[in-house]
Motif scaffolding. Sequence first.
Motif, PDB file in Angstrom:
ATOM      1  N   ALA A  61      10.759 -18.448  16.911  1.00 31.14           N
ATOM      2  CA  ALA A  61      12.163 -18.271  17.273  1.00 31.14           C
ATOM      3  C   ALA A  61      12.556 -16.799  17.241  1.00 31.14           C
ATOM      4  O   ALA A  61      13.389 -16.352  18.029  1.00 31.14           O
ATOM      5  CB  ALA A  61      13.048 -19.073  16.325  1.00 31.14           C
ATOM      6  N   HIS A  62      11.951 -16.038  16.322  1.00 30.77           N
ATOM      7  CA  HIS A  62      12.280 -14.622  16.174  1.00 30.77           C
ATOM      8  C   HIS A  62      10.990 -13.815  16.009  1.00 30.77           C
ATOM      9  O   HIS A  62      10.082 -14.223  15.281  1.00 30.77           O
ATOM     10  CB  HIS A  62      13.165 -14.370  14.948  1.00 30.77           C
ATOM     11  N   ILE A  63      10.927 -12.676  16.688  1.00 29.71           N
ATOM     12  CA  ILE A  63       9.878 -11.685  16.467  1.00 29.71           C
ATOM     13  C   ILE A  63      10.585 -10.362  16.209  1.00 29.71           C
ATOM     14  O   ILE A  63      11.217  -9.796  17.105  1.00 29.71           O
ATOM     15  CB  ILE A  63       8.938 -11.542  17.675  1.00 29.71           C
ATOM     16  N   LEU A  64      10.491  -9.879  14.981  1.00 30.35           N
ATOM     17  CA  LEU A  64      11.158  -8.642  14.585  1.00 30.35           C
ATOM     18  C   LEU A  64      10.108  -7.590  14.247  1.00 30.35           C
ATOM     19  O   LEU A  64       9.099  -7.893  13.601  1.00 30.35           O
ATOM     20  CB  LEU A  64      12.062  -8.893  13.380  1.00 30.35           C
ATOM     21  N   CYS A  65      10.349  -6.372  14.682  1.00 24.88           N
ATOM     22  CA  CYS A  65       9.357  -5.307  14.549  1.00 24.88           C
ATOM     23  C   CYS A  65       9.990  -4.096  13.871  1.00 24.88           C
ATOM     24  O   CYS A  65      11.142  -3.747  14.151  1.00 24.88           O
ATOM     25  CB  CYS A  65       8.840  -4.893  15.921  1.00 24.88           C
ATOM     26  N   VAL A  66       9.228  -3.469  13.013  1.00 22.99           N
ATOM     27  CA  VAL A  66       9.718  -2.338  12.222  1.00 22.99           C
ATOM     28  C   VAL A  66       9.080  -1.044  12.699  1.00 22.99           C
ATOM     29  O   VAL A  66       7.864  -0.976  12.899  1.00 22.99           O
ATOM     30  CB  VAL A  66       9.407  -2.538  10.724  1.00 22.99           C
ATOM     31  N   GLY A  67       9.893  -0.028  12.902  1.00 26.51           N
ATOM     32  CA  GLY A  67       9.380   1.305  13.191  1.00 26.51           C
ATOM     33  C   GLY A  67       9.496   2.197  11.970  1.00 26.51           C
ATOM     34  O   GLY A  67      10.253   1.907  11.036  1.00 26.51           O
ATOM     35  N   LEU A  68       8.726   3.273  11.969  1.00 24.62           N
ATOM     36  CA  LEU A  68       8.823   4.270  10.885  1.00 24.62           C
ATOM     37  C   LEU A  68       8.716   3.629   9.506  1.00 24.62           C
ATOM     38  O   LEU A  68       9.603   3.768   8.662  1.00 24.62           O
ATOM     39  CB  LEU A  68      10.144   5.042  11.001  1.00 24.62           C
TER      40      LEU A  68
END
Length: 284
Positions: A61-68
């Motif tokens: 349902a959700h794909i969340l991605c983190v930068g830095l």
Amino acid sequence: MRFATIRHGGTLTGARVEGDRVVLVDADNAVDALLRQDRLRDTGEVDAATAHYARVSPDPAHILCVGLNYRSHIQQLGRPAPRFPTFFAKFPSTLTGPRDRIVLPAVSDRVEGEVELAVVIGQPLHRATPTEAAAAMAGFTVTNDLSLRDWQHRTTEALQGKVFDRSTPLGPVLVTPDEVDDARDLALSFSVDGVPWQRGSTSDLLFSPAELVAYCSTFLTLRPGDVILTGTPGVTAEAASMVPGQTMTTFIEGIGTAVNPTDRDPFPDTRHDTRHTWEEGRPG
């Protein structure tokens, strides 16, 4: 324990991975198999070397991605450490299998891979503490956040360079946190045709997986099968833009390896036509 999603007989099925054995079970996918592990029925077996591994979580349902989120990467970019996690989103259409061929879009001149530890959620979660978040994680897997840099940097929003169809391998296996000490210190790397373009360790993470999951649960309700990409380490001097025909190898210690050959785009480069149309339509 280790679980996988296997393409078998034209459909997806869950599997339990035991060394060189891949035991098919009566589950829809790896996440379903893990959540129902005490009630599974074995339905067959395939060779681990020839099994068709599909994306671990087929339809999150959700794909969340983190930068830095790697200290060394932040230093390499010459930026201050962020106070809060920096997020962008992906969509299920972005995912592909850890052995699948990936088409490099002709509309980009700068395609780069990014090794990332991915967290897969196992329980509904809302407004959780880091301790509660850790208990809700089904496990970890390998992902490659293939990024089209020229598209990513067209604007201040990264999304358009991160969501090309079938550009994000996810797998091959879902590994429970107890097997890898909650991913506290795992070596990870990204290589192209055997040449390392990235190296790092999860011990360098600024925000831990549990902290990221808890933070995300503050602003949305996480669901079983949801995926959180935890960021990527810095690059080596050899890193460059991908070209069709190269093979990407994305590795995380204790979890596994995604190996994805690349192909040339069968569709033409339409950037000139698109730019011309956009310029014609812009207000004066």
